[in-house]
Each structure stands twice: as structure tokens, then as C-alpha cells.
Design an enzyme around this catalytic site. Structure first.
Site, PDB file in Angstrom:
ATOM      1  N   MET A 127       0.824  -1.208   0.000  1.00 32.61           N
ATOM      2  CA  MET A 127       0.000   0.000   0.000  1.00 32.61           C
ATOM      3  C   MET A 127       0.859   1.259   0.000  1.00 32.61           C
ATOM      4  SD  MET A 127      -3.133  -0.896   2.617  1.00 32.61           S
ATOM      5  CE  MET A 127      -2.264  -1.845   3.870  1.00 32.61           C
ATOM      6  N   GLY A 131       6.973   8.855   0.198  1.00 30.14           N
ATOM      7  CA  GLY A 131       6.364  10.175   0.337  1.00 30.14           C
ATOM      8  C   GLY A 131       4.882  10.148   0.602  1.00 30.14           C
ATOM      9  N   ILE A 159       7.452  -2.289   3.007  1.00 31.41           N
ATOM     10  CA  ILE A 159       6.654  -3.495   2.781  1.00 31.41           C
ATOM     11  C   ILE A 159       7.215  -4.650   3.597  1.00 31.41           C
ATOM     12  CG2 ILE A 159       5.736  -5.077   1.057  1.00 31.41           C
ATOM     13  CD1 ILE A 159       4.848  -2.078   0.843  1.00 31.41           C
ATOM     14  N   PRO A 242      -9.582  -2.400  10.124  1.00 32.63           N
ATOM     15  CA  PRO A 242      -9.945  -2.600  11.531  1.00 32.63           C
ATOM     16  C   PRO A 242      -9.367  -3.884  12.126  1.00 32.63           C
ATOM     17  CG  PRO A 242     -11.818  -1.726  10.352  1.00 32.63           C
ATOM     18  CD  PRO A 242     -10.768  -2.018   9.313  1.00 32.63           C
ATOM     19  N   GLU A 244      -6.630  -5.428  11.168  1.00 29.40           N
ATOM     20  CA  GLU A 244      -5.194  -5.200  11.328  1.00 29.40           C
ATOM     21  C   GLU A 244      -4.919  -4.381  12.583  1.00 29.40           C
ATOM     22  OE1 GLU A 244      -1.423  -3.095   8.983  1.00 29.40           O
ATOM     23  OE2 GLU A 244      -3.335  -3.421   7.940  1.00 29.40           O
ATOM     24  N   ARG A 270      17.893  -7.848  41.277  1.00 28.52           N
ATOM     25  CA  ARG A 270      18.960  -6.846  41.188  1.00 28.52           C
ATOM     26  C   ARG A 270      19.072  -6.034  42.485  1.00 28.52           C
ATOM     27  NH1 ARG A 270      23.737  -5.240  38.946  1.00 28.52           N
ATOM     28  NH2 ARG A 270      23.796  -2.981  38.628  1.00 28.52           N
TER      29      ARG A 270
END
Length: 379
Positions: A127, A131, A159, A242, A244, A270
Site C-alpha cells: 500500500m 512520500g 513493505i 480494523p 489489522e 537486582r
């Protein structure tokens, strides 16, 4: 307090155990090798296909697992809990393959999906352009029809799976005069004449993710490689985003819980100034805040997983989940790095690796500024 999770069934939890073993056995031991190579080896993709780690929601007649979104979510969670970095299984299975499942003809599905589910054919979606960033309407890659073929020219960047992929779902303009209404989705096999890969991009984190540039120089593909209808590509992209974004939120929730556990283990061992780091009130308060925030993220994300399994997730809700999960984790991740002191800056420590790997969550899937705009439209 732990969140009592009610969204997953017994079959989901059975898959969780299988996925946990797979990522611990097949992926974690190879992480350093993948980081050095800049990509995941093909044999691991084939193993993932054989062991049901790919395309769990693709119908069985096409070679998939025949499951629902809960199965995909479980695999995503276990990959994150294991601390595996840069593996493109979810992108391949739950983002790109879904375009073919939803938009493909029966001939396309039977032709492409079996090898996709088996890990023999690796997918990418193209996609973003140089730029262009999140402004998909401004894409300049074109596909001009000549008889029974499209002739494709243009370039894409950022990509994922760029160097492993065998097939690209390409967003391009089939009519440059129509803006968003001129965008279409076309499947491009990477062996086609005129297709080439550019640089493997050196990222801040996730070095095992083969992120790169793709170039299309008079690439000819048959018209039968069109997914769905001409001019509907922008709508198709918006319909899939959505899921994704929810996947990004799922990963953030699982990582948040893992990193709190990692930090607790470190600060309780620690020592400094005659006591453990945990004994300082500042440490307890920081981790108490992180715990409260992680419970809030988990509760929110689980709710939206449930909504998506019921096919009710909206664009606004997915944006909200992605925005809140990624912004909240980032704020507390910085605190957890600080609690590790100098070791928090060493990549051999999981907290440092997470710091460089997870920053991108606020950018991918549409920057968080885009998510805020989507949410604001409904206010």
C-alpha cells in the site's frame, strides 16, 4: 488481580498450547539467526504451515484451519508472549490472505490459497509509497489495462515480507482521474518480468522482519488477477484495516503483560544500595501503575476481540483499541526500561529489545494521529 478471560473456548486454548510449544521450539532458538539474516528462513514458514500456525481462519476447503478470529488471536498472543520478533505470520495469514478469502473468485481461492496456507507461497500487501505514508488516496502506482492484461508501473516502500514474498496484493490506480475511487487491488506474482525488490530497509527494531522496497516496471499480469471489482480497492482496504489494527492492539496487550513479568523478575533480583530495586517505593509505584494500565488494556482489548468474533467491531472501535493499547504500553515501557538502569539499554535484555521493537506500533496500521482522527469523527 488477573483478568478473568471469557472470550476463548476450549478449542482456542488447545491451540494456544500448540502455538506456545511451536514458538518456543521452532522460533526462539532461531531469533538471533533471523536477526542477522534480516529475514525468517523458508523452512520455518513451511513448518508453521504443517503445524497449523498459518491461516487458521481460512476455510478448510482451501487448505486453512477453518477456525474463527479467536484462533488467530491466540496465535498472535503466544508469538508475543514468547518474545518472538519480526515474524510475518499474522500479516500473511490474518491480513493479506483475508483479501483473497473475502474478495477472490472460487477459481482464485482454489488456485492460490492451498499453497498460502501451507507456507509455500508467502504473502505481502503493498500500500505505502515513498512520500505517501498513511495517505493511501494519493498513491501513484498505476495499472493500465491493455486487452486481457494490466500493465503496472510504480513503487512501494515499508513493505513487510518484501524479500520472502512470492505474491503481493498490490493497491494501485486503475483510473488515476478518480482519486480514491480509482484504486483497485491486483495480485502480482513476484516472478513476473519487471518486478524487482529494492533495498532491505534497516529499521530501528525488528531486524528479522524483511521490510523493503518493491518496484514495478511494466509488469504485466492477467486481468484475472484483479481482486474484487475495479475502483473498489480503497473501500476494500478500509474494510480490512480494523482487523489489522485490532491485531496490533492484541500484540500490545500480550507484550505489556510479558514485560511486566520480566521487569518484576529483574527488580526483585537486582540489588543496589544494600537492597533490591524492588524494595524502593518508586519501583513499587511504577510497577503498580503499569499493572493497572495493563489490566485496563487487557480488558479493553478482550472486549473488542469478543466484538470482532461477533462481527460487530467498528472502524472507530478498532482505532480506539490500537491507539490506547500502543500509547499506554509505550508510556510504561519507558518506565520499565528505566527500572533496569544501564542494563535496560542493552539489547541482550528483553526490555531493551522490546523498546526498539514496539515503538513502531504507534505508526503501523495507520499512524496514531490517523486513529485519533477516526475516533474524533464520532465524537
Amino acid at each position: 488481580m488477573q483478568v478473568h478471560r471469557t472470550i476463548f473456548r476450549e478449542d482456542h486454548e488447545m491451540l494456544r498450547e500448540t502455538a506456545r510449544r511451536f514458538f518456543e521450539r521452532e522460533c526462539l532458538p532461531r531469533q538471533a539467526e533471523w536477526d542477522k539474516a534480516g529475514q525468517v528462513d523458508r523452512e520455518t514458514w513451511l513448518k508453521a504451515g504443517r503445524e497449523g500456525m498459518l491461516c487458521t481462519t481460512v476455510p478448510e476447503q482451501y487448505g486453512g484451519g477453518g477456525g474463527d478470529f479467536g484462533h488467530a488471536a491466540v496465535i498472535g498472543e503466544e508469538m508475543c508472549r514468547a518474545g518472538v520478533s519480526g515474524v510475518g505470520f499474522s500479516l500473511h495469514s490474518d491480513i493479506v490472505a483475508q483479501y483473497i478469502v473475502r474478495l477472490g473468485t472460487e477459481a482464485q481461492k482454489h488456485r492460490w490459497l492451498p499453497d498460502i496456507c501451507a507456507g509455500k507461497t508467502i504473502l505481502a500487501v503493498a500500500m505505502t509509497e515513498p512520500g505517501g505514508g498513511s495517505d493511501l488516496k494519493a498513491m501513484r502506482t498505476t495499472a493500465v489495462r491493455e486487452g486481457d492484461e494490466y500493465v503496472i508501473n510504480g513503487s512501494k516502500t515499508f513493505i513487510s515480507n518484501a524479500f520472502n514474498c512470492d505474491m503481493v496484493v498490490l493497491a494501485c490506480k486503475t483510473d488515476s482521474s478518480l482519486g480514491a475511487k480509482g484504486v483497485s487491488l491486483i495480485v502480482v506474482e513476484t516472478e513476473r518480468l519487471g518486478f524487482s525488490r529494492g533495498r532491505k530497509l534497516e529499521k530501528v527494531g525488528q531486524p528479522a522482519s524483511d521490510t523493503g522496497e518493491l518496484f514495478f516496471d511494466n509488469v504485466r499480469v492477467p486481468v484475472s488477477n484483479l481482486l474484487g471489482e475495479e475502483g473498489q480497492g480503497f473501500i476494500y482496504l478500509m474494510q480490512e484495516l480494523p482487523q489489522e489494527r485490532l491485531f496490533i492492539a492484541i500484540g500490545q496487550a500480550a507484550q505489556f503483560e510479558r514485560l511486566i513479568e520480566t521487569t518484576l523478575e529483574y527488580v526483585k533480583e537486582r540489588k543496589a544500595f544494600g537492597q533490591t530495586i524492588w524494595d524502593f517505593q518508586n519501583t513499587k509505584f511504577k510497577l503498580a501503575d503499569a499493572k493497572a494500565a495493563s489490566v485496563a488494556v487487557r480488558t479493553l482489548v478482550d472486549y473488542y476481540i469478543g466484538e470482532h468474533m461477533r462481527r460487530k467491531l467498528t472502524v472507530e472501535e478498532a482505532a480506539l483499541a490500537k491507539l490506547y493499547a500502543s500509547e499506554t504500553l509505550w508510556k510504561h515501557l519507558d518506565d520499565m526500561v528505566q527500572l533496569h538502569g544501564g542494563y535496560g539499554y542493552m539489547l541482550e535484555y528483553p526490555i531493551a529489545r522490546a523498546f526498539v521493537d514496539l515503538r513502531v506500533a504507534r505508526v503501523v496500521g495507520g499512524s496514531n494521529e490517523v486513529q485519533r482522527e477516526l475516533i474524533a469523527r464520532k465524537l
